[in-house]
Design a protein around this motif. Sequence first.
Motif, PDB file in Angstrom:
ATOM      1  N   UNK A  17      42.624 -30.618  11.399  1.00  0.00           N
ATOM      2  CA  UNK A  17      42.808 -29.230  11.353  1.00  0.00           C
ATOM      3  C   UNK A  17      43.285 -28.613  12.600  1.00  0.00           C
ATOM      4  N   UNK A  18      43.090 -29.035  13.940  1.00  0.00           N
ATOM      5  CA  UNK A  18      43.570 -28.496  14.736  1.00  0.00           C
ATOM      6  C   UNK A  18      45.091 -29.104  15.554  1.00  0.00           C
ATOM      7  N   UNK A  19      44.755 -30.774  15.555  1.00  0.00           N
ATOM      8  CA  UNK A  19      45.635 -31.294  16.198  1.00  0.00           C
ATOM      9  C   UNK A  19      45.924 -32.816  15.755  1.00  0.00           C
ATOM     10  N   UNK A  20      46.464 -33.261  15.772  1.00  0.00           N
ATOM     11  CA  UNK A  20      47.074 -34.991  15.113  1.00  0.00           C
ATOM     12  C   UNK A  20      45.658 -36.104  15.264  1.00  0.00           C
ATOM     13  N   UNK A  21      44.684 -36.649  14.854  1.00  0.00           N
ATOM     14  CA  UNK A  21      44.514 -37.333  14.954  1.00  0.00           C
ATOM     15  C   UNK A  21      44.205 -38.674  13.808  1.00  0.00           C
ATOM     16  N   UNK A  22      44.433 -40.485  14.453  1.00  0.00           N
ATOM     17  CA  UNK A  22      45.216 -41.447  14.106  1.00  0.00           C
ATOM     18  C   UNK A  22      43.844 -42.038  12.496  1.00  0.00           C
ATOM     19  N   UNK A  23      44.856 -42.250  12.097  1.00  0.00           N
ATOM     20  CA  UNK A  23      43.715 -43.028  11.147  1.00  0.00           C
ATOM     21  C   UNK A  23      42.741 -44.059  11.792  1.00  0.00           C
ATOM     22  N   UNK A  24      42.601 -44.931  12.190  1.00  0.00           N
ATOM     23  CA  UNK A  24      42.074 -45.319  13.244  1.00  0.00           C
ATOM     24  C   UNK A  24      40.459 -45.169  13.679  1.00  0.00           C
ATOM     25  N   UNK A  25      41.122 -43.920  14.557  1.00  0.00           N
ATOM     26  CA  UNK A  25      40.549 -43.061  15.180  1.00  0.00           C
ATOM     27  C   UNK A  25      39.082 -42.436  14.038  1.00  0.00           C
ATOM     28  N   UNK A  26      40.323 -41.760  13.361  1.00  0.00           N
ATOM     29  CA  UNK A  26      38.872 -40.602  12.452  1.00  0.00           C
ATOM     30  C   UNK A  26      38.379 -42.264  11.626  1.00  0.00           C
ATOM     31  N   UNK A  27      38.669 -43.027  11.327  1.00  0.00           N
ATOM     32  CA  UNK A  27      37.405 -44.293  10.738  1.00  0.00           C
ATOM     33  C   UNK A  27      36.480 -44.972  11.750  1.00  0.00           C
ATOM     34  N   UNK A  28      36.671 -44.614  13.037  1.00  0.00           N
ATOM     35  CA  UNK A  28      35.864 -44.833  13.608  1.00  0.00           C
ATOM     36  C   UNK A  28      34.582 -43.878  13.702  1.00  0.00           C
ATOM     37  N   UNK A  29      35.164 -42.388  14.395  1.00  0.00           N
ATOM     38  CA  UNK A  29      34.611 -41.300  13.977  1.00  0.00           C
ATOM     39  C   UNK A  29      33.418 -41.182  13.142  1.00  0.00           C
ATOM     40  N   UNK A  30      34.199 -41.637  12.115  1.00  0.00           N
ATOM     41  CA  UNK A  30      33.031 -41.322  10.623  1.00  0.00           C
ATOM     42  C   UNK A  30      32.490 -42.181   9.713  1.00  0.00           C
ATOM     43  N   UNK A  31      33.014 -43.392  11.127  1.00  0.00           N
ATOM     44  CA  UNK A  31      32.439 -44.944  10.029  1.00  0.00           C
ATOM     45  C   UNK A  31      32.512 -45.367   8.849  1.00  0.00           C
ATOM     46  N   UNK A  32      33.983 -45.014   8.537  1.00  0.00           N
ATOM     47  CA  UNK A  32      34.534 -45.640   7.313  1.00  0.00           C
ATOM     48  C   UNK A  32      35.643 -46.695   7.494  1.00  0.00           C
ATOM     49  N   UNK A  33      35.921 -46.752   6.483  1.00  0.00           N
ATOM     50  CA  UNK A  33      37.741 -48.272   6.520  1.00  0.00           C
ATOM     51  C   UNK A  33      38.018 -47.076   6.949  1.00  0.00           C
ATOM     52  N   UNK A  34      39.903 -48.208   7.106  1.00  0.00           N
ATOM     53  CA  UNK A  34      41.375 -46.988   7.339  1.00  0.00           C
ATOM     54  C   UNK A  34      41.072 -46.952   6.214  1.00  0.00           C
ATOM     55  N   UNK A  35      40.904 -47.894   5.168  1.00  0.00           N
ATOM     56  CA  UNK A  35      41.766 -47.533   4.104  1.00  0.00           C
ATOM     57  C   UNK A  35      40.612 -46.114   2.908  1.00  0.00           C
ATOM     58  N   UNK A  36      39.860 -46.504   3.471  1.00  0.00           N
ATOM     59  CA  UNK A  36      38.914 -45.014   2.989  1.00  0.00           C
ATOM     60  C   UNK A  36      39.706 -44.050   3.413  1.00  0.00           C
ATOM     61  N   UNK A  37      39.914 -44.220   5.457  1.00  0.00           N
ATOM     62  CA  UNK A  37      40.461 -42.694   5.634  1.00  0.00           C
ATOM     63  C   UNK A  37      41.735 -42.279   4.483  1.00  0.00           C
TER      64      UNK A  37
END
Length: 312
Positions: A17-37
Amino acid sequence: MNETVQSTRRSVLDIIANEPVSGPELATRLGVSRAAIWKHVEALREAGFEVESDDTGYQLSGIPDYGGSAIEFGLDASYDVEYHDSIPSTNARARELAAEGETDVVVVANEQTGGRGRLDREWASPPGGLWLSVLCRPDIPPAHAPVVTLAAAVAATETVREAGVDARIKWPNDLLVPSEDGEKKLAGILTEMEGEADRVSWVVVGIGINVRAEGLPEGATGLLAHTDDVNRRIFVQRLVERFEALRNDPERVLVAWREQALTLGRRVRVQTGGGIVVGRALDVEFPGTLVVETADGPVRVHAGDCEHLRPA
Ligand code: BT5
């Protein structure tokens, strides 16, 4: 959508919502795969969210005007939102969800084709209005259920007033806007419930608030007759948040209801199951009983249709 998918999708939105976040980082933070992101982002775009993506990552740049995910995004209450462009009745749908064992769901529609009021009366629900039903399972005896309806009336009135429209409550739960040519009905509430002897099983609180003034019966009005603009997404969010806070605080409901009431002090005519009661409305008592001063002394009315009369 299953619950995990829905909550992951909400988390993706919150994070970007407030800043750009990379796909890999999102995947790590949410505990899902990059494909899922990637799938979540595509689904959000399909739902109308604008998500920019560049070397720095994903960032949210636009929110859809209305819809389930749009209302859930930024909603400060733990409810899932189920949205329909058109549905017979959000109350009927919420009852279905209740029968399936669901709870804490808000069903929202842009249009209802079979909207209902109390006693199976018709409720006109043209496109563009605010038609929603909140399904919850409060831990209260069935006899206390009217206070949940009062909570909805207070929540709706406060939200309408925040939107700049001077609405007041007519007992038990109509919202009226006073004007030179009388008091016009802006909103109505229909509560349905199922319960055992000592405990409510579920409650569905249906709230209908007119937005446009067209397509409504005589004596009705809409928000846009009194204000230039209504953001329905934010309106529903604030309404649900207020309702959730109030329904857990019955003392405050009664105090706030009295403050917002148009009925108290007025001469009324109430059609009840047991006959007609005419007199001056004195007070509302827990859980929602109207006290009317009649020629034969005070009468307590638990349910009925109330009409405001001209002073005698
Ligand atoms: C009510 O009934 O005021 C409760 C209305 C609840 C509607 C919501 S919308 C979301 C949810 N899904 C549903 O199917 N219902 C709920 P009552 O007090 O019985 O008033 C009904 C009467 O109001 C009708 O007989 C008409 O005279 C009038 N009416 C009908 N449509 C109206 C409208 N859109 N605005 C104002 N008055 C209306």
